[in-house]
Design a protein around this motif. Structure first.
Motif, mmCIF file in Angstrom:
data_model
loop_
_atom_site.group_PDB
_atom_site.id
_atom_site.type_symbol
_atom_site.label_atom_id
_atom_site.label_comp_id
_atom_site.label_asym_id
_atom_site.label_seq_id
_atom_site.Cartn_x
_atom_site.Cartn_y
_atom_site.Cartn_z
ATOM 1 N N ARG A 3 1.044 4.201 -2.745
ATOM 2 C CA ARG A 3 -0.293 5.357 -2.381
ATOM 3 C C ARG A 3 1.175 6.263 -2.825
ATOM 4 O O ARG A 3 1.083 7.902 -2.950
ATOM 5 C CB ARG A 3 -0.573 5.570 -0.916
ATOM 6 C CG ARG A 3 -1.281 4.831 -0.817
ATOM 7 C CD ARG A 3 -1.833 4.703 0.778
ATOM 8 N NE ARG A 3 -2.849 6.240 1.135
ATOM 9 C CZ ARG A 3 -2.298 6.309 2.384
ATOM 10 N NH1 ARG A 3 -2.520 5.149 3.412
ATOM 11 N NH2 ARG A 3 -2.894 7.731 2.386
ATOM 12 N N TYR A 4 2.502 6.367 -1.989
ATOM 13 C CA TYR A 4 3.575 7.587 -2.250
ATOM 14 C C TYR A 4 5.415 6.617 -3.050
ATOM 15 O O TYR A 4 5.960 7.648 -2.680
ATOM 16 C CB TYR A 4 3.930 7.241 -0.700
ATOM 17 C CG TYR A 4 2.115 7.615 -0.150
ATOM 18 C CD1 TYR A 4 2.277 9.168 0.365
ATOM 19 C CD2 TYR A 4 2.323 6.515 1.627
ATOM 20 C CE1 TYR A 4 1.397 9.434 1.187
ATOM 21 C CE2 TYR A 4 1.508 6.985 2.365
ATOM 22 C CZ TYR A 4 0.386 8.232 2.671
ATOM 23 O OH TYR A 4 -0.860 8.494 2.376
ATOM 24 N N ARG A 56 0.965 -1.308 0.221
ATOM 25 C CA ARG A 56 0.244 -0.201 -0.016
ATOM 26 C C ARG A 56 0.766 1.604 0.155
ATOM 27 O O ARG A 56 0.297 2.089 -0.933
ATOM 28 C CB ARG A 56 -1.515 0.447 1.451
ATOM 29 C CG ARG A 56 -1.616 -0.972 1.235
ATOM 30 C CD ARG A 56 -2.750 -0.858 2.300
ATOM 31 N NE ARG A 56 -4.006 -1.929 2.035
ATOM 32 C CZ ARG A 56 -5.158 -2.025 1.609
ATOM 33 N NH1 ARG A 56 -5.386 -0.354 0.522
ATOM 34 N NH2 ARG A 56 -6.383 -2.297 1.091
ATOM 35 N N GLN A 57 2.271 1.061 0.582
ATOM 36 C CA GLN A 57 3.176 2.270 0.443
ATOM 37 C C GLN A 57 2.883 2.768 -0.592
ATOM 38 O O GLN A 57 3.955 3.779 -1.237
ATOM 39 C CB GLN A 57 3.447 2.448 1.618
ATOM 40 C CG GLN A 57 4.941 3.405 2.167
ATOM 41 C CD GLN A 57 4.266 4.319 2.698
ATOM 42 O OE1 GLN A 57 3.471 4.222 3.388
ATOM 43 N NE2 GLN A 57 4.835 5.587 3.322
ATOM 44 N N GLN A 82 7.180 4.432 -2.266
ATOM 45 C CA GLN A 82 8.141 3.951 -1.105
ATOM 46 C C GLN A 82 7.470 2.680 -1.067
ATOM 47 O O GLN A 82 6.759 2.118 -0.518
ATOM 48 C CB GLN A 82 7.947 4.937 0.079
ATOM 49 C CG GLN A 82 7.800 6.491 -0.456
ATOM 50 C CD GLN A 82 7.617 7.721 0.926
ATOM 51 O OE1 GLN A 82 6.893 6.986 1.948
ATOM 52 N NE2 GLN A 82 8.301 8.493 0.539
#
Length: 427
Positions: A303-304, A299-300, A306
């Motif tokens: 979303r970002y 998910r990181q 990273q």
């Protein structure tokens, strides 16, 4: 170069798994580590899921007399001419394994300093090299083994107990072979690649104790059968410890490791223009807890961007555990992937594979399974409740009904679990 856009993402993660398996092929790993021919006899012994394939590699590259016996799991044999191959049960030992272990121990006794014992060890050897210590029956050892497998105990904990219930593990095999030279070639299936843990270290000094074994049984609430309790509390004869002179001439080489398999998969990903992120080769813990962490990382990325932006693939190995509470089917890889399915909740662009490199997830006929962004929706359409099936430890049933199992058959190698989570760019 093959771009991921040119291939089915599910096929791509399977290709990563195939690259990992190729990196652990005994035919490639064994020859470079063969010792010099001795003046005396060469006795080849071994145990594990890769033992027969390793024995075949020895035969193909050894131009001097040799003899020996290795024991492997049922259906994991190889066409050896000079080294006898015995097949036995795993993960719970049977009489075939006990008889083979007894014969192996007898083969190395009475050897001379000019003789060579070449020991071929791989994952699964703990159950396959089953020679109960004096005073313990095979049935008692089976009962403890079953309880450990269901308890959620880590592999080093299980193997500590196994060593202290054995007449051959924990360095006892090498001690029996003295004064012959002992050279051990190991294929690692344990986090950290500790030779004393791989197959319970039959040719390696054992730093653990009877007290450690008792503490592990107490930790997991496992009641010791009468013979087992008597042995563990009597502490009559400890396993050979570091510095034991009987093991002073033993040489040990870990010839295939999980890290090399992850690096091989990473190379395939880079060739396809996908950034590989190796998260670790020794990840442990409950399969469903590890899945929660992996879902959080995915998910990181989505979303970002990273720790790296998509497209990327998260690679990891190690050995998770499953505390069995339900009556479903499936090993730790199916459990991990079903928990990941629930945690991702249909997150777009995420595909995953989790497989055991020996080709057998637990005691089933699959290596693992594959997850796609549509898995949860397809399951709901088929009337499958992913959360309920996870609670019942029924990962095999879940992915089987979706036609998403990965079946390789026995691979005749074993470098633990392989996980790949592919995250595509979503425009």
């Amino acid at each position: 170069m093959t771009a991921i856009s040119d291939a089915d993402p599910a096929d791509f993660v399977r290709r990563l798994f195939d690259a990992a398996l190729a990196a652990a092929d005994p035919a490639k790993a064994v020859p470079d580590f063969l010792p010099a021919r001795p003046k005396g006899r060469t006795v080849v012994i071994g145990a594990g899921k890769a033992a027969a394939a390793m024995a075949k590699a020895v035969e193909d590259h050894w131009d001097a007399p040799l003899e020996g016996l290795v024991v492997t799991r049922y259906d994991h044999g190889a066409d050896c001419r000079r080294i006898e191959v015995v097949e036995a049960a795993h993960p719970v030992p049977d009489s075939k394994g006990r008889e083979a272990a007894g014969r192996i121990l007898a083969m190395v006794e009475g050897l001379e300093p000019d003789d060579l014992v070449l020991c071929l060890i791989s994952g699964g050897g703990s159950a396959l090299l089953a020679l109960p210590a004096e005073g313990i029956t095979l049935e008692e050892k089976q009962a403890v083994n079953r309880a450990l497998l269901k308890s959620g105990a880590a592999i080093d904990e299980m193997n500590c107990v196994r060593k202290h219930l054995s007449a051959i593990k924990g360095g006892r095999l090498a001690a029996a072979a003295a004064p012959a030279k002992v050279v051990s070639l190991l294929i690692s299936d344990v986090p950290g690649d500790d030779p004393s843990v791989i197959a319970s270290g039959p040719t390696v000094a054992d730093p653990t104790t009877f007290a450690d074994a008792r503490a592990i049984l107490e930790k997991y609430g496992i009641a010791a059968p009468e013979g087992v309790a008597k042995l563990l509390w009597a502490e009559a004869e400890e396993t050979p410890k570091p510095g034991d002179q009987r093991l002073s001439g033993a040489e040990t080489y870990v010839i295939a490791k999980p890290q090399a398999c992850l690096e091989a998969a990473a190379a395939v990903a880079r060739d396809a223009g996908i950034a590989p992120v190796i998260l670790g080769d020794a990840i442990e813990g409950e399969a469903r807890d590890v899945a929660q962490v992996m879902a959080g990382i995915a998910r990181q990325v989505v979303r970002y961007g990273q720790p790296v932006p998509a497209p990327c693939v998260l690679l990891s190995g190690g050995e998770t555990t499953v505390t069995v509470r339900g009556d479903g089917r499936g090993g730790r890889n199916a459990e991990f992937l079903l928990a990941l399915t629930v945690a991702l909740d249909g997150l777009p662009g995420v595909y995953a594979l989790a497989c055991d490199t020996d080709g057998i997830d637990g005691s089933e006929d699959n290596a693992g399974a594959i997850l796609t962004p549509e898995t949860l929706a397809r399951a709901a359409a088929a009337g499958l409740d992913a959360k309920a099936m996870l609670a019942n430890n029924d990962g095999y049933g879940f992915f089987s009904k979706l036609g998403a199992l990965v079946k390789t058959g026995p691979t005749r190698t074993n470098v633990n679990d392989f996980r790949a989570i592919l995250i595509q760019r979503i425009d």
